[in-house]
Scaffold this active site. Structure first.
Site, PDB file in Angstrom:
ATOM      1  N   CYS A   1       0.524  -1.192   0.447  1.00 29.81           N
ATOM      2  CA  CYS A   1      -0.230   0.023   0.033  1.00 29.81           C
ATOM      3  C   CYS A   1       0.769   1.132   0.004  1.00 29.81           C
ATOM      4  O   CYS A   1       1.336   1.654  -0.250  1.00 29.81           O
ATOM      5  CB  CYS A   1      -1.066  -0.055   1.092  1.00 29.81           C
ATOM      6  SG  CYS A   1      -2.408   0.731   0.997  1.00 29.81           S
TER       7      CYS A   1
ATOM      8  N   HIS B   1      -3.708  -4.748  -0.264  1.00 24.07           N
ATOM      9  CA  HIS B   1      -3.738  -5.610   0.682  1.00 24.07           C
ATOM     10  C   HIS B   1      -3.722  -6.593   0.394  1.00 24.07           C
ATOM     11  O   HIS B   1      -4.806  -7.166   1.091  1.00 24.07           O
ATOM     12  CB  HIS B   1      -4.828  -4.954   2.019  1.00 24.07           C
ATOM     13  CG  HIS B   1      -4.084  -3.247   2.729  1.00 24.07           C
ATOM     14  ND1 HIS B   1      -2.976  -3.004   3.615  1.00 24.07           N
ATOM     15  CD2 HIS B   1      -4.676  -2.319   1.633  1.00 24.07           C
ATOM     16  CE1 HIS B   1      -3.377  -1.823   3.611  1.00 24.07           C
ATOM     17  NE2 HIS B   1      -4.339  -0.817   2.395  1.00 24.07           N
TER      18      HIS B   1
ATOM     19  N   GLU C   1      -2.424  -9.194   3.167  1.00 27.88           N
ATOM     20  CA  GLU C   1      -3.419  -9.459   4.273  1.00 27.88           C
ATOM     21  C   GLU C   1      -4.399  -9.627   4.466  1.00 27.88           C
ATOM     22  O   GLU C   1      -5.489 -10.505   5.241  1.00 27.88           O
ATOM     23  CB  GLU C   1      -2.332  -8.873   5.188  1.00 27.88           C
ATOM     24  CG  GLU C   1      -2.801  -7.775   5.586  1.00 27.88           C
ATOM     25  CD  GLU C   1      -2.743  -6.370   4.885  1.00 27.88           C
ATOM     26  OE1 GLU C   1      -2.649  -5.024   5.157  1.00 27.88           O
ATOM     27  OE2 GLU C   1      -2.010  -6.328   3.862  1.00 27.88           O
TER      28      GLU C   1
END
Length: 199
Positions: A79, A180, A182
């Protein structure tokens, strides 16, 4: 050991939890001298470009990161961490970035809602180890208002949000993703696993 650089900006816990879930040993890096002990590095980030660079400089991370990259250690920016890889950012004010890759980070355009928040399909333009085992056009989760402003030779994936925008880059051991991983389910975790395997 994979180091997650803690410079006061970013969702560090979610990245740490994801890497631990994948059984990769990680350490939160709070001092630049710890970087050299790591086999790979992740630079996360949420917030404004100028403040992030200010924090990296103030905490002495810039030279330590550059040295690790010059040694060939795998490096992943996530990011804002991807945006910082470039030469200049224009969030709030013009600010110099790390300058590891050529390009400028500018506000999204094309008449779209800002911030760009939600799931978007990504289009992998180049075969790369990060994409190993992914479906053809996976969905990833985004939260951002700024992005790399033009296609460069380092772009390895794009998405469509008003227009085609770069969302992943790679050059040798330097990699970055605008989304992202994750927070992007199994396919996002696969990207982090692929990075871990490179380390």
């Amino acid at each position: 050991m994979i180091g997650i650089i803690d410079y006061g900006m970013g969702n560090l816990k979610s990245i740490r939890k994801a890497m631990e879930y994948l059984n990769y040993p990680v350490k939160m890096i709070t001092r630049p001298e710890e970087i050299q002990k790591m086999s790979g590095l992740i630079l996360p980030g949420v917030g404004a470009f100028p403040k992030a660079m200010e924090n990296l400089i103030r905490n002495g991370f810039v030279e330590a990161i550059k040295y690790a990259i010059d040694q060939g250690k795998p490096f992943l920016g996530i990011c804002l961490g991807m945006q910082l890889l470039f030469e200049v950012g224009y969030e709030d004010q013009k600010a110099s970035g790390l300058g590891f890759l050529s390009g400028e980070v500018k506000r999204l355009k094309g008449g779209v809602k800002i911030p760009h928040m939600g799931w978007n399909r990504i289009y992998c333009k180049v075969e790369h180890p990060l994409w190993q085992g992914l479906s053809k056009e996976p969905y990833m989760y985004f939260v951002h208002s700024y992005a790399l402003s033009e296609m460069t030779d380092d772009v390895i994936a794009t998405t469509i949000y008003g227009e085609e925008i770069p969302v992943a880059v790679a050059r040798e051991n330097i990699m970055g993703v605008q989304f992202h991983p994750e927070k992007s389910g199994d396919e996002g975790l696969r990207i982090l696993k692929n990075f871990g395997e490179m380390v």
